[in-house]
Motif scaffolding. Structure first.
Motif, mmCIF file in Angstrom:
data_model
loop_
_atom_site.group_PDB
_atom_site.id
_atom_site.type_symbol
_atom_site.label_atom_id
_atom_site.label_comp_id
_atom_site.label_asym_id
_atom_site.label_seq_id
_atom_site.Cartn_x
_atom_site.Cartn_y
_atom_site.Cartn_z
ATOM 1 N N ARG A 33 5.715 -126.746 -15.822
ATOM 2 C CA ARG A 33 4.348 -127.154 -15.539
ATOM 3 C C ARG A 33 4.282 -128.642 -15.235
ATOM 4 N NH1 ARG A 33 1.090 -123.313 -19.699
ATOM 5 N NH2 ARG A 33 2.374 -121.489 -19.273
ATOM 6 N N ARG A 60 -4.119 -123.727 -19.882
ATOM 7 C CA ARG A 60 -5.054 -124.702 -19.332
ATOM 8 C C ARG A 60 -4.458 -126.092 -19.481
ATOM 9 N NH1 ARG A 60 -10.507 -122.866 -19.204
ATOM 10 N NH2 ARG A 60 -10.459 -120.593 -19.174
ATOM 11 N N ALA A 61 -4.900 -126.989 -18.587
ATOM 12 C CA ALA A 61 -4.474 -128.371 -18.706
ATOM 13 C C ALA A 61 -5.330 -129.094 -19.749
ATOM 14 C CB ALA A 61 -4.597 -129.069 -17.353
ATOM 15 N N LEU A 62 -4.840 -130.216 -20.228
ATOM 16 C CA LEU A 62 -5.566 -131.000 -21.212
ATOM 17 C C LEU A 62 -6.765 -131.703 -20.585
ATOM 18 C CD1 LEU A 62 -2.494 -132.661 -22.951
ATOM 19 C CD2 LEU A 62 -4.041 -131.022 -24.004
ATOM 20 N N THR A 63 -7.857 -131.781 -21.347
ATOM 21 C CA THR A 63 -9.025 -132.584 -20.982
ATOM 22 C C THR A 63 -9.052 -133.783 -21.910
ATOM 23 O OG1 THR A 63 -10.281 -130.658 -20.244
ATOM 24 C CG2 THR A 63 -11.528 -132.639 -20.791
ATOM 25 N N PHE A 64 -9.114 -134.990 -21.328
ATOM 26 C CA PHE A 64 -9.003 -136.208 -22.095
ATOM 27 C C PHE A 64 -10.353 -136.862 -22.365
ATOM 28 C CE2 PHE A 64 -4.528 -137.444 -22.428
ATOM 29 C CZ PHE A 64 -3.943 -136.453 -21.671
ATOM 30 N N ASP A 90 1.387 -126.974 -25.026
ATOM 31 C CA ASP A 90 0.216 -127.706 -24.598
ATOM 32 C C ASP A 90 0.475 -129.195 -24.468
ATOM 33 O OD1 ASP A 90 -0.940 -125.319 -26.532
ATOM 34 O OD2 ASP A 90 -2.113 -125.629 -24.708
ATOM 35 N N TYR A 143 -6.602 -126.343 -29.081
ATOM 36 C CA TYR A 143 -5.465 -127.249 -29.244
ATOM 37 C C TYR A 143 -5.974 -128.658 -29.059
ATOM 38 C CZ TYR A 143 -1.016 -129.578 -28.370
ATOM 39 O OH TYR A 143 0.053 -130.426 -28.413
ATOM 40 N N GLY A 159 -1.604 -122.930 -23.646
ATOM 41 C CA GLY A 159 -0.575 -122.948 -22.615
ATOM 42 C C GLY A 159 -1.063 -122.553 -21.239
ATOM 43 N N SER A 171 -7.451 -128.650 -25.264
ATOM 44 C CA SER A 171 -7.278 -127.573 -24.300
ATOM 45 C C SER A 171 -7.608 -126.250 -24.984
ATOM 46 C CB SER A 171 -5.863 -127.542 -23.726
ATOM 47 O OG SER A 171 -4.947 -127.082 -24.683
ATOM 48 N N ILE A 230 -4.899 -132.978 -29.401
ATOM 49 C CA ILE A 230 -3.737 -133.872 -29.398
ATOM 50 C C ILE A 230 -4.207 -135.307 -29.274
ATOM 51 C CG2 ILE A 230 -3.462 -133.588 -26.887
ATOM 52 C CD1 ILE A 230 -0.421 -133.717 -27.325
#
Lengths: 113, 112
Positions: free
Chosen positions: B31, A99-103, B99, A32, A97, A93, A34
């Motif tokens: 979340r 895992r948290a996002l890595t920026f 997400d 995913y 749903g 990510s 973004i």
């Protein structure tokens, strides 16, 4: 783990030109992707997203391209306007749903009148 | 009214002090996340919570703790603040199976 990097910290374009902001990611399991826009003094705001089962997605004046082969993501902004001036972040990510996002570190877009 | 609200918006504190940053959301999301933003480093994940009973460490949790008091509230604490914790802190939320994260306006924390 995952690391995300943007290719240029600052991008300067003329008003009306198209802008392209690039991003590379490291983990081929990422599914995913973004793009966020952050204006001064504000939190990041959603622009557009794409899942790994697609290679292109279009929004209003924005297009995201995904190249999974080389683990590369780009954001294209058509007819760039002064209001587009901001810092742009890509984020990724995996395990949808769960895992948290890595920026990434962000690219500052400066639009010259 | 903002969907994700952070308080305070700005705070200056002294080294060694305990400080709590609060986040509340009206989006009904399960979340919640705390990120830290430093110049040139993007946003880095401190802690995240997928529901009230689920708390997880992120990339840079050392020196921080969190509390999920309710589905709508997620607070971040610095037990003994140090100058290198000076940064912009963001709370974010996302819905089940989503997400995309929605961010608050941020808290600018300065530790002197």
């Amino acid at each position: 783990g995952e690391s995300v990097g943007l290719h240029l910290p600052t991008l300067s374009v003329q008003e009306g030109d198209n802008s392209i902001i690039n991003c590379a990611y490291s983990n081929s399991a990422s599914d995913y992707f973004i793009w966020y826009k952050q204006e001064s003094g504000k939190g990041p705001q959603f622009i557009i997203d794409i899942r790994s089962n697609m290679d292109k997605r279009q929004g209003q004046r924005v297009t995201v391209l995904l190249n999974k082969t080389v683990k590369h993501l780009s954001l294209q902004i058509a007819a760039t306007q002064p209001g587009d001036s901001a810092v742009y972040f890509c984020a990724v990510s995996m395990d949808t749903g769960r895992r948290a996002l890595t920026f990434g570190s962000g690219t500052r877009l400066q639009v010259q009148p | 009214d903002a969907d994700v609200t952070q308080t305070p918006r700005n705070r200056i504190t002294k080294t060694g002090k305990r400080i709590m940053l609060e986040c509340s959301q009206t989006k009904g999301h399960d979340r919640m996340y705390w990120y830290r933003q430093d110049p040139g480093l993007g946003l880095r994940l401190i802690y995240y919570s997928f529901d009230v009973k689920d708390i997880n460490k992120g990339e840079i949790s050392d020196g921080y703790s969190v509390s999920r008091q309710a589905q709508a509230k997620f607070s971040l604490s610095l037990e003994s603040a140090i100058p290198n914790q000076t940064a912009l802190y963001f709370c974010a939320t996302s819905g089940p199976g989503q997400d995309e994260a929605f961010f608050g306006q941020g808290t600018r924390l300065t530790v002197v």
